[in-house]
Design an enzyme around this catalytic site. Structure first.
Site, PDB file in Angstrom:
ATOM      1  N   GLY A 168       0.836  -1.217   0.000  1.00 31.58           N
ATOM      2  CA  GLY A 168       0.000   0.000   0.000  1.00 31.58           C
ATOM      3  C   GLY A 168       0.857   1.248   0.000  1.00 31.58           C
ATOM      4  N   HIS A 187     -12.148  10.307  13.306  1.00 32.07           N
ATOM      5  CA  HIS A 187     -11.124  10.121  12.268  1.00 32.07           C
ATOM      6  C   HIS A 187     -11.407  11.034  11.074  1.00 32.07           C
ATOM      7  CE1 HIS A 187     -10.157   6.368  14.440  1.00 32.07           C
ATOM      8  NE2 HIS A 187      -8.963   6.496  13.866  1.00 32.07           N
ATOM      9  N   LYS A 225     -11.834   7.761   6.073  1.00 29.03           N
ATOM     10  CA  LYS A 225     -11.784   6.444   6.726  1.00 29.03           C
ATOM     11  C   LYS A 225     -12.985   5.589   6.336  1.00 29.03           C
ATOM     12  CE  LYS A 225     -10.975   4.060  11.068  1.00 29.03           C
ATOM     13  NZ  LYS A 225      -9.948   3.188  10.511  1.00 29.03           N
ATOM     14  N   GLY A 280     -10.975   0.297  14.275  1.00 32.01           N
ATOM     15  CA  GLY A 280     -10.360  -0.881  14.883  1.00 32.01           C
ATOM     16  C   GLY A 280      -9.950  -0.598  16.322  1.00 32.01           C
TER      17      GLY A 280
HETATM   18  P1  NAD Z   1      -5.160   4.525   2.304  1.00 35.44           P
HETATM   19  O1  NAD Z   1      -6.442   4.305   1.564  1.00 35.44           O
HETATM   20  O2  NAD Z   1      -4.541   5.895   2.286  1.00 35.44           O
HETATM   21  O3  NAD Z   1      -4.048   3.487   1.790  1.00 35.44           O
HETATM   22  C1  NAD Z   1      -4.297   2.136   1.480  1.00 35.44           C
HETATM   23  C2  NAD Z   1      -3.359   1.757   0.339  1.00 35.44           C
HETATM   24  O4  NAD Z   1      -3.429   0.334   0.128  1.00 35.44           O
HETATM   25  C3  NAD Z   1      -3.755   2.416  -1.002  1.00 35.44           C
HETATM   26  O5  NAD Z   1      -2.599   3.038  -1.543  1.00 35.44           O
HETATM   27  C4  NAD Z   1      -4.234   1.254  -1.857  1.00 35.44           C
HETATM   28  O6  NAD Z   1      -3.968   1.440  -3.236  1.00 35.44           O
HETATM   29  C5  NAD Z   1      -3.384   0.122  -1.267  1.00 35.44           C
HETATM   30  N1  NAD Z   1      -3.920  -1.202  -1.615  1.00 35.44           N
HETATM   31  C6  NAD Z   1      -5.201  -1.631  -1.568  1.00 35.44           C
HETATM   32  N2  NAD Z   1      -5.280  -2.889  -2.032  1.00 35.44           N
HETATM   33  C7  NAD Z   1      -4.024  -3.258  -2.397  1.00 35.44           C
HETATM   34  C8  NAD Z   1      -3.463  -4.436  -2.950  1.00 35.44           C
HETATM   35  N3  NAD Z   1      -4.219  -5.499  -3.258  1.00 35.44           N
HETATM   36  N4  NAD Z   1      -2.128  -4.471  -3.183  1.00 35.44           N
HETATM   37  C9  NAD Z   1      -1.344  -3.420  -2.864  1.00 35.44           C
HETATM   38  N5  NAD Z   1      -1.827  -2.271  -2.347  1.00 35.44           N
HETATM   39  C10 NAD Z   1      -3.146  -2.193  -2.108  1.00 35.44           C
HETATM   40  O7  NAD Z   1      -5.454   4.076   3.793  1.00 35.44           O
HETATM   41  P2  NAD Z   1      -4.605   4.399   5.120  1.00 35.44           P
HETATM   42  O8  NAD Z   1      -5.185   5.579   5.808  1.00 35.44           O
HETATM   43  O9  NAD Z   1      -3.136   4.356   4.814  1.00 35.44           O
HETATM   44  O10 NAD Z   1      -5.012   3.134   6.023  1.00 35.44           O
HETATM   45  C11 NAD Z   1      -4.784   1.803   5.578  1.00 35.44           C
HETATM   46  C12 NAD Z   1      -5.331   0.827   6.610  1.00 35.44           C
HETATM   47  O11 NAD Z   1      -4.575   0.952   7.831  1.00 35.44           O
HETATM   48  C13 NAD Z   1      -6.796   1.080   7.010  1.00 35.44           C
HETATM   49  O12 NAD Z   1      -7.412  -0.178   7.258  1.00 35.44           O
HETATM   50  C14 NAD Z   1      -6.673   1.876   8.298  1.00 35.44           C
HETATM   51  O13 NAD Z   1      -7.803   1.787   9.132  1.00 35.44           O
HETATM   52  C15 NAD Z   1      -5.478   1.194   8.916  1.00 35.44           C
HETATM   53  N6  NAD Z   1      -4.748   1.964   9.955  1.00 35.44           N
HETATM   54  C16 NAD Z   1      -4.309   1.226  11.014  1.00 35.44           C
HETATM   55  C17 NAD Z   1      -3.544   1.831  11.993  1.00 35.44           C
HETATM   56  C18 NAD Z   1      -2.979   0.972  13.093  1.00 35.44           C
HETATM   57  O14 NAD Z   1      -2.231   1.490  13.949  1.00 35.44           O
HETATM   58  N7  NAD Z   1      -3.260  -0.339  13.092  1.00 35.44           N
HETATM   59  C19 NAD Z   1      -3.249   3.200  11.920  1.00 35.44           C
HETATM   60  C20 NAD Z   1      -3.713   3.926  10.816  1.00 35.44           C
HETATM   61  C21 NAD Z   1      -4.460   3.283   9.815  1.00 35.44           C
END
Ligand code: NAD
Length: 269
Positions: free
Chosen positions: A11, A158, A162, A168
């Site tokens: 990602g 958020h 989101k 989560g």
């Molecule tokens: P975002 O939409 O900005 O980024 C997600 C990325 O994943 C995108 O660039 C998308 O193209 C890519 N992606 C999707 N499917 C893919 C695939 N099959 N192969 C490769 N890349 C792929 O989202 P974000 O804000 O960066 O958040 C991503 C996830 O992380 C969400 O589920 C969010 O809730 C979670 N998150 C978790 C925490 C934590 O501490 N656990 C913190 C922040 C965000």
């Protein structure tokens, strides 16, 4: 010489992906060896070093995860549930530690990680920050100390992009409160996104999600009884806290027995 683990980030162009590229390429304890985006994305083939910092020069964005994972010791994955399931199987095949930050996974999707966890270390947490994981522990303690005169409400905020609600992290906090009370969250959760439509039942745990602007992540756990209230609060103002936690998990997982772990294990809380 100490072995420096190679890390792949999935990602790559996402909000967390970009923060992770910076965090890993700035670290002395890890090497960025690959970055993955979904097929057809306009970042494919680009050199992330040109935009994300000189230390990552030569690392090109690929849509072939297995080829990237084969060069690595850990995969840090903040993408989407379906993508994460696919990456889990490939990370297990490549024997990489798989750090999963992706949220919004269903119970069935979480259960589907089990075969991969027989071959590789998986660290999964709805929030990778030290502060929130401490808040989870505090929530469990406070819930255990209070009786059902105290209603419990989890309120989260958020940014407006989101996808999942409640977050989560809100669910982690709800689980901790339920555990402290000695009940199952599924039996007491009221997840209505529009808030209360009628009176809450005694013992229910309520969830509220605010979506707006560029809020990085805010969580309150409210314990409210007649005559007094306790509020436990965490405010995230910089995504770097999640990226630092994820990198810590990737390093911690090296050499551990295959299985599923969370940030409480990593942080030793
Ligand atoms: P975002 O939409 O900005 O980024 C997600 C990325 O994943 C995108 O660039 C998308 O193209 C890519 N992606 C999707 N499917 C893919 C695939 N099959 N192969 C490769 N890349 C792929 O989202 P974000 O804000 O960066 O958040 C991503 C996830 O992380 C969400 O589920 C969010 O809730 C979670 N998150 C978790 C925490 C934590 O501490 N656990 C913190 C922040 C965000």
């Amino acid at each position: 010489m100490t072995h420096i683990p190679g890390i792949v980030i999935t990602g790559a162009s996402g909000r967390m992906g970009q923060m992770l590229i910076k965090t890993v390429s700035d670290s002395d304890h890890a090497r960025l060896v690959g970055v993955v985006e979904r097929e057809g994305h306009d970042w494919i083939g680009q050199d992330v070093g040109e935009t994300m910092g000189a230390q990552a020069l030569g690392v090109k964005v690929t849509d072939d995860p297995l080829e990237a994972f084969a060069q690595a010791q850990a995969v840090i994955d903040f993408t989407a549930p379906e993508a994460t399931l696919g990456f889990a199987a490939l990370a297990a095949q490549a024997r990489c530690v798989h750090v999963i930050g992706t949220t919004g996974m269903t119970e069935d999707q979480i259960a589907a990680l089990e075969p991969a966890a027989r071959h590789a270390v998986i660290v999964r947490a709805g929030n990778m920050s030290l502060g929130v994981n401490l808040l989870v522990q505090l929530t469990k303690k406070v819930a255990a100390a209070l009786d059902e005169d105290f209603d419990i409400e989890v309120i989260e905020g958020h940014h407006h992009h989101k996808v999942d609600a409640p977050s989560g992290t809100a669910l982690m906090l709800g689980e901790a409160a339920a555990e402290g009370r000695g009940v199952k969250l599924a039996d007491v959760a009221d997840r209505g996104r529009d808030g209360i439509t009628g009176a809450r039942k005694r013992g229910d745990i309520g969830f509220h999600a605010i979506r707006g602007g560029d809020i990085v992540g805010e969580h309150d756990v409210l314990f409210a009884a007649p005559g007094e209230r306790i509020v436990l609060r965490h405010l995230a103002t910089d995504r770097a806290i999640f990226a630092r936690g994820a990198l810590k998990a990737a390093l911690w997982g090296q050499g551990k027995t295959p299985g599923q772990y969370d940030m409480v294990d990593v942080l030793g809380l």
